[in-house]
Design a protein around this motif. Structure first.
Motif, PDB file in Angstrom:
ATOM      1  N   UNK A 128       0.835  -1.199   0.000  1.00  0.00           N
ATOM      2  CA  UNK A 128       0.000   0.000   0.000  1.00  0.00           C
ATOM      3  C   UNK A 128       0.871   1.250   0.000  1.00  0.00           C
ATOM      4  N   UNK A 129       1.910   1.265   0.847  1.00  0.00           N
ATOM      5  CA  UNK A 129       2.830   2.406   0.871  1.00  0.00           C
ATOM      6  C   UNK A 129       3.442   2.617  -0.511  1.00  0.00           C
ATOM      7  N   UNK A 130       3.864   1.516  -1.143  1.00  0.00           N
ATOM      8  CA  UNK A 130       4.467   1.614  -2.473  1.00  0.00           C
ATOM      9  C   UNK A 130       3.482   2.268  -3.443  1.00  0.00           C
ATOM     10  N   UNK A 131       2.262   1.802  -3.420  1.00  0.00           N
ATOM     11  CA  UNK A 131       1.238   2.355  -4.320  1.00  0.00           C
ATOM     12  C   UNK A 131       1.021   3.838  -4.038  1.00  0.00           C
ATOM     13  N   UNK A 132       1.053   4.216  -2.775  1.00  0.00           N
ATOM     14  CA  UNK A 132       0.886   5.614  -2.384  1.00  0.00           C
ATOM     15  C   UNK A 132       2.058   6.459  -2.876  1.00  0.00           C
ATOM     16  N   UNK A 133       3.289   5.948  -2.734  1.00  0.00           N
ATOM     17  CA  UNK A 133       4.474   6.707  -3.147  1.00  0.00           C
ATOM     18  C   UNK A 133       4.591   6.827  -4.658  1.00  0.00           C
ATOM     19  N   UNK A 134       4.113   5.807  -5.375  1.00  0.00           N
ATOM     20  CA  UNK A 134       4.212   5.784  -6.834  1.00  0.00           C
ATOM     21  C   UNK A 134       3.141   6.706  -7.425  1.00  0.00           C
ATOM     22  N   UNK A 135       3.370   8.003  -7.290  1.00  0.00           N
ATOM     23  CA  UNK A 135       2.355   9.004  -7.642  1.00  0.00           C
ATOM     24  C   UNK A 135       1.931   8.942  -9.105  1.00  0.00           C
ATOM     25  N   UNK A 136       2.865   8.639 -10.009  1.00  0.00           N
ATOM     26  CA  UNK A 136       2.498   8.608 -11.428  1.00  0.00           C
ATOM     27  C   UNK A 136       2.005   7.234 -11.880  1.00  0.00           C
TER      28      UNK A 136
ATOM     29  N   UNK B  40       3.592   4.408 -12.460  1.00  0.00           N
ATOM     30  CA  UNK B  40       4.376   3.692 -13.459  1.00  0.00           C
ATOM     31  C   UNK B  40       5.028   2.409 -12.935  1.00  0.00           C
ATOM     32  N   UNK B  41       4.763   2.064 -11.663  1.00  0.00           N
ATOM     33  CA  UNK B  41       5.302   0.828 -11.106  1.00  0.00           C
ATOM     34  C   UNK B  41       6.667   0.977 -10.460  1.00  0.00           C
ATOM     35  N   UNK B  42       7.174   2.205 -10.414  1.00  0.00           N
ATOM     36  CA  UNK B  42       8.461   2.489  -9.765  1.00  0.00           C
ATOM     37  C   UNK B  42       8.340   3.780  -8.957  1.00  0.00           C
ATOM     38  N   UNK B  43       9.142   3.859  -7.904  1.00  0.00           N
ATOM     39  CA  UNK B  43       9.207   5.095  -7.119  1.00  0.00           C
ATOM     40  C   UNK B  43      10.539   5.745  -7.431  1.00  0.00           C
ATOM     41  N   UNK B  44      10.496   7.011  -7.855  1.00  0.00           N
ATOM     42  CA  UNK B  44      11.754   7.732  -8.045  1.00  0.00           C
ATOM     43  C   UNK B  44      11.951   8.694  -6.876  1.00  0.00           C
ATOM     44  N   UNK B  45      13.118   9.312  -6.821  1.00  0.00           N
ATOM     45  CA  UNK B  45      13.443  10.181  -5.691  1.00  0.00           C
ATOM     46  C   UNK B  45      12.481  11.362  -5.595  1.00  0.00           C
ATOM     47  N   UNK B  46      12.101  11.914  -6.720  1.00  0.00           N
ATOM     48  CA  UNK B  46      11.205  13.073  -6.731  1.00  0.00           C
ATOM     49  C   UNK B  46       9.859  12.716  -6.083  1.00  0.00           C
ATOM     50  N   UNK B  47       9.330  11.543  -6.408  1.00  0.00           N
ATOM     51  CA  UNK B  47       8.054  11.109  -5.823  1.00  0.00           C
ATOM     52  C   UNK B  47       8.168  10.950  -4.310  1.00  0.00           C
ATOM     53  N   UNK B  48       9.258  10.336  -3.855  1.00  0.00           N
ATOM     54  CA  UNK B  48       9.429  10.097  -2.427  1.00  0.00           C
ATOM     55  C   UNK B  48       9.636  11.405  -1.667  1.00  0.00           C
ATOM     56  N   UNK B  49      10.422  12.320  -2.225  1.00  0.00           N
ATOM     57  CA  UNK B  49      10.620  13.633  -1.588  1.00  0.00           C
ATOM     58  C   UNK B  49       9.278  14.356  -1.482  1.00  0.00           C
TER      59      UNK B  49
ATOM     60  N   UNK C 114      18.149   4.623  -9.614  1.00  0.00           N
ATOM     61  CA  UNK C 114      17.402   5.821  -9.217  1.00  0.00           C
ATOM     62  C   UNK C 114      15.909   5.589  -9.106  1.00  0.00           C
ATOM     63  N   UNK C 115      15.489   4.340  -9.226  1.00  0.00           N
ATOM     64  CA  UNK C 115      14.074   3.985  -9.082  1.00  0.00           C
ATOM     65  C   UNK C 115      13.964   2.732  -8.230  1.00  0.00           C
ATOM     66  N   UNK C 116      12.872   2.647  -7.489  1.00  0.00           N
ATOM     67  CA  UNK C 116      12.604   1.464  -6.681  1.00  0.00           C
ATOM     68  C   UNK C 116      11.415   0.726  -7.263  1.00  0.00           C
ATOM     69  N   UNK C 117      11.618  -0.560  -7.548  1.00  0.00           N
ATOM     70  CA  UNK C 117      10.498  -1.399  -7.958  1.00  0.00           C
ATOM     71  C   UNK C 117       9.790  -1.879  -6.691  1.00  0.00           C
ATOM     72  N   UNK C 118       8.614  -2.447  -6.840  1.00  0.00           N
ATOM     73  CA  UNK C 118       7.882  -3.001  -5.698  1.00  0.00           C
ATOM     74  C   UNK C 118       8.735  -4.057  -4.999  1.00  0.00           C
ATOM     75  N   UNK C 119       9.368  -4.929  -5.774  1.00  0.00           N
ATOM     76  CA  UNK C 119      10.188  -5.994  -5.187  1.00  0.00           C
ATOM     77  C   UNK C 119      11.373  -5.423  -4.401  1.00  0.00           C
TER      78      UNK C 119
END
Length: 190
Positions: free
Chosen positions: A95-103, A105-114, A148-153
Motif C-alpha cells: 500500500x505504501x508503495x502504491x501511495x508513493x508511486x504518484x504517477x 508507473x510501477x516504480x518510485x523515483x526520488x522526486x516522488x518520495x521527496x 534511481x528507481x525502486x520497484x515493488x520488489x
C-alpha cells in the motif's frame, strides 16, 4: 475481495460488531454512502493545507478509491480500515508503495518520495530529518541496482531486511492518526 490494495482477502478479518460500528460512523459522516474527496478532507478536518500536503491527501484518497470512480464507498472504506488495523507488514508495504508511486508507473523515483515525505511532514509536523535526507537513506539502503528507481520488489525486500528502515517508514507513514480521527468522530478546530 480487498486485493486491489493489498489488504486481507476477506471481510471476516473484521468482526460483525466492528463492521456495524464502522458502518454507523461512515453513514453518519457520509449519508450518501459515497465519500468524495471534499468530504474526505472535511471528515479528517484537513483545511488550509499546503499544496504538498493537499497533494498527499489526494493521493491517499485516490489510493483508497480502488475502482477509481472518484468516491470511497463503504467496501473501499472497510478495506482501508482493515489494512490499517490488521494488515500484515507486506500488505502495508504494498500500500505504501502504491501511495508513493504518484504517477503509477510501477516504480518510485526520488522526486516522488521527496514529494510525499514533504507532504506528510506538512500534515504531521515531523521534522526529525529533511525529505531529501529521508529519501537518500531509503535509496542508499534499497536501490540495489542504483538506477534511481525502486520497484515493488526492491522496496518490499529492502524494507523487510532492514529493521531500522522498517521502523523509519512505519513511524513516518503511519495512518493510525487518520484512523483515530475517523473512529472518534470529526475533529474540531480550535
Amino acid at each position: 475481495m480487498f486485493d486491489a490494495m493489498g489488504a486481507a482477502g476477506s471481510a471476516d478479518d473484521i468482526n460483525a460488531m466492528e463492521i456495524h460500528h464502522w458502518y454507523t460512523k461512515f453513514m453518519k459522516e457520509c449519508p450518501s454512502g459515497q465519500l468524495c474527496l471534499h468530504e474526505f478532507k472535511h471528515v479528517l478536518d484537513l483545511h488550509g493545507l499546503t499544496p504538498e500536503a493537499n497533494s498527499y491527501v489526494e493521493q491517499v484518497f485516490h489510493t483508497f478509491d480502488m475502482n477509481k470512480d472518484g468516491f470511497i464507498d463503504f467496501l473501499e472504506f472497510i478495506a482501508a480500515i482493515n489494512l490499517v488495523i490488521r494488515g500484515k507488514i507486506d500488505q502495508k508495504l504494498k500500500w505504501y508503495f502504491k501511495l508513493y508511486d504518484a504517477d503509477g508507473n510501477g516504480c518510485i523515483d526520488k522526486k516522488e518520495l521527496v514529494s510525499i515525505f514533504t507532504a506528510i511532514q506538512a500534515i504531521n509536523g515531523h521534522t526529525d530529518m529533511s525529505a531529501e535526507e529521508f529519501t537518500n537513506i531509503i535509496f542508499q539502503k534499497i536501490d540495489v541496482n542504483n538506477d534511481g528507481e525502486l520497484t515493488l520488489e526492491e522496496f518490499i525486500t529492502g524494507v523487510e531486511r532492514d529493521e531500522d528502515l522498517m521502523d523509519l517508514i512505519t513511524k513516518n507513514f503511519d495512518l493510525s492518526n487518520v484512523l483515530k480521527v475517523i473512529q472518534n468522530g470529526r475533529r474540531h478546530s480550535i
